[in-house]
Design a protein around this motif. Structure first.
Motif, short mmCIF file in Angstrom:
data_model
loop_
_atom_site.label_atom_id
_atom_site.label_comp_id
_atom_site.label_asym_id
_atom_site.label_seq_id
_atom_site.Cartn_x
_atom_site.Cartn_y
_atom_site.Cartn_z
N PRO A 91 0.62 -1.16 -0.06
CA PRO A 91 0.18 0.10 -0.12
C PRO A 91 0.80 1.32 0.00
O PRO A 91 0.24 2.44 0.09
N GLU A 92 2.16 1.26 -0.01
CA GLU A 92 2.95 2.37 -0.11
C GLU A 92 2.88 3.18 -1.34
O GLU A 92 3.30 4.52 -1.22
N ASN A 93 2.60 2.46 -2.38
CA ASN A 93 2.46 3.52 -3.57
C ASN A 93 3.77 3.93 -4.05
O ASN A 93 3.82 4.98 -4.67
N ILE A 94 4.80 2.94 -4.20
CA ILE A 94 6.10 3.39 -4.57
C ILE A 94 6.63 2.62 -5.81
O ILE A 94 6.38 1.32 -5.77
N PRO A 95 6.62 3.24 -6.88
CA PRO A 95 7.23 2.52 -8.13
C PRO A 95 8.52 1.89 -7.73
O PRO A 95 9.65 2.47 -7.11
N THR A 96 8.70 0.71 -7.93
CA THR A 96 9.87 0.11 -7.62
C THR A 96 10.59 -0.55 -8.73
O THR A 96 12.06 -0.60 -8.50
N CYS A 97 9.94 -0.94 -9.65
CA CYS A 97 10.50 -2.01 -10.76
C CYS A 97 9.73 -1.70 -11.80
O CYS A 97 8.67 -1.52 -11.85
N LEU A 98 10.49 -2.10 -12.70
CA LEU A 98 9.87 -2.00 -14.35
C LEU A 98 10.30 -3.21 -15.06
O LEU A 98 11.46 -3.53 -15.02
N ALA A 99 9.31 -3.89 -15.92
CA ALA A 99 9.67 -4.95 -16.62
C ALA A 99 9.14 -4.71 -17.99
O ALA A 99 7.98 -4.60 -18.22
N LEU A 100 10.04 -4.97 -18.81
CA LEU A 100 9.35 -4.93 -20.42
C LEU A 100 8.87 -6.49 -20.56
O LEU A 100 9.43 -7.32 -20.13
N LYS A 101 8.00 -6.64 -21.59
CA LYS A 101 7.36 -7.88 -21.92
C LYS A 101 8.82 -8.36 -22.77
O LYS A 101 9.46 -7.69 -23.18
N PRO A 102 8.83 -9.70 -23.00
CA PRO A 102 10.08 -10.19 -23.75
C PRO A 102 10.00 -9.72 -25.32
O PRO A 102 8.86 -9.59 -25.98
N TYR A 103 11.03 -9.36 -25.68
CA TYR A 103 11.33 -8.69 -27.17
C TYR A 103 12.50 -9.26 -27.65
O TYR A 103 13.50 -9.55 -26.94
N PRO A 104 12.62 -9.32 -29.00
CA PRO A 104 14.01 -9.47 -29.48
C PRO A 104 15.13 -8.59 -29.08
O PRO A 104 14.58 -7.24 -29.06
N LYS A 105 16.07 -8.75 -28.42
CA LYS A 105 16.86 -7.75 -28.17
C LYS A 105 17.19 -6.55 -28.79
O LYS A 105 17.15 -5.42 -28.31
N ASP A 106 17.32 -6.76 -30.10
CA ASP A 106 17.75 -5.60 -30.88
C ASP A 106 16.74 -4.61 -30.99
O ASP A 106 16.92 -3.51 -31.59
N GLN A 107 15.31 -4.94 -30.72
CA GLN A 107 14.18 -3.93 -30.84
C GLN A 107 14.24 -3.14 -29.74
O GLN A 107 13.56 -2.14 -29.67
N VAL A 108 14.68 -3.35 -28.48
CA VAL A 108 14.69 -2.72 -27.13
C VAL A 108 16.00 -2.12 -26.31
O VAL A 108 16.14 -1.49 -25.68
N LYS A 109 16.90 -2.94 -26.91
CA LYS A 109 18.32 -2.62 -26.41
C LYS A 109 18.54 -1.01 -26.23
O LYS A 109 19.10 -0.69 -25.08
N LYS A 110 18.24 -0.37 -27.22
CA LYS A 110 18.46 1.17 -27.47
C LYS A 110 17.61 1.93 -26.15
O LYS A 110 18.09 3.06 -25.61
N TYR A 111 16.74 1.48 -25.68
CA TYR A 111 15.91 2.09 -24.57
C TYR A 111 16.43 1.83 -23.05
O TYR A 111 16.25 2.24 -22.09
N VAL A 112 17.28 0.50 -23.00
CA VAL A 112 17.77 0.25 -21.73
C VAL A 112 19.48 0.07 -21.74
O VAL A 112 19.93 -0.24 -20.72
N GLY A 113 20.01 0.17 -22.71
CA GLY A 113 21.44 -0.03 -22.95
C GLY A 113 22.24 0.84 -22.14
O GLY A 113 23.49 0.53 -21.87
N LYS A 114 21.85 1.99 -21.67
CA LYS A 114 22.56 2.93 -20.91
C LYS A 114 22.84 2.33 -19.33
O LYS A 114 23.58 2.81 -18.59
N PHE A 115 21.81 1.61 -18.91
CA PHE A 115 21.88 0.93 -17.42
C PHE A 115 22.85 -0.16 -17.32
O PHE A 115 22.98 -0.99 -18.21
N LYS A 116 23.28 -0.42 -16.38
CA LYS A 116 24.34 -1.36 -15.82
C LYS A 116 23.53 -2.58 -15.27
O LYS A 116 22.59 -2.35 -14.74
N LEU A 117 24.06 -3.77 -15.24
CA LEU A 117 23.49 -4.90 -14.56
C LEU A 117 23.42 -4.49 -13.10
O LEU A 117 24.26 -3.86 -12.77
N TYR A 118 22.30 -5.00 -12.43
CA TYR A 118 21.97 -4.60 -11.15
C TYR A 118 23.01 -5.55 -10.26
O TYR A 118 23.24 -6.81 -10.60
#
Length: 130
Positions: A91-118
């Motif tokens: 009930p905290e109403n805190i955005p914590t995480c985001l998951a993309l649906k499965p995609y071919p890597k080349d279609q979405v890499k440009k949107y997430v490529g700047k982030f490092k592995l957790y």
């Protein structure tokens, strides 16, 4: 030839580092977001392909620094019609995480490529993982 189907999960690093959430709570957030987006897009062709080969699913968990960064990524994905689920812990109403649906890597890499592995640091924890 199409690239590998992958599911990207973006998790806030400040939850652990600054706000004191446990590693278990973080894992739960990633699980919630991943499960929710798989359910929402269960009839999508890429999602079905991803789930048809359970032993070879490819998931990448990336680190975003804070809530503002997570919201910005969500907005960018929305603007570009990239299907995803922004998990908001209740009930905290805190955005914590985001998951993309499965995609071919080349279609979405440009949107997430700047982030490092957790990478969670356990230096302050006495638990040894084996």
């Amino acid at each position: 030839m199409s690239s590998q189907i992958v599911q990207y999960v973006l998790l806030r690093s400040d939850l652990l580092k600054d706000l004191g959430w446990s590693i278990g709570a973080l894992v739960a957030q990633a699980c919630h977001a991943s499960t929710a987006v798989l359910h929402l897009y269960r009839e999508d062709e890429d999602t079905m392909k991803y789930l048809d080969d359970l032993d070879n699913m490819h998931k990448v968990v990336l680190e975003v620094p804070n809530e503002d960064s997570l919201k910005k990524v969500a907005e960018k994905l929305k603007e570009n019609s990239i299907d995803h689920k922004l998990w908001i812990e209740q009930p905290e109403n805190i955005p914590t995480c985001l998951a993309l649906k499965p995609y071919p890597k080349d279609q979405v890499k440009k949107y997430v490529g700047k982030f490092k592995l957790y990478k969670a640091t356990l230096s302050s924890h006495s638990t040894v993982l084996s």
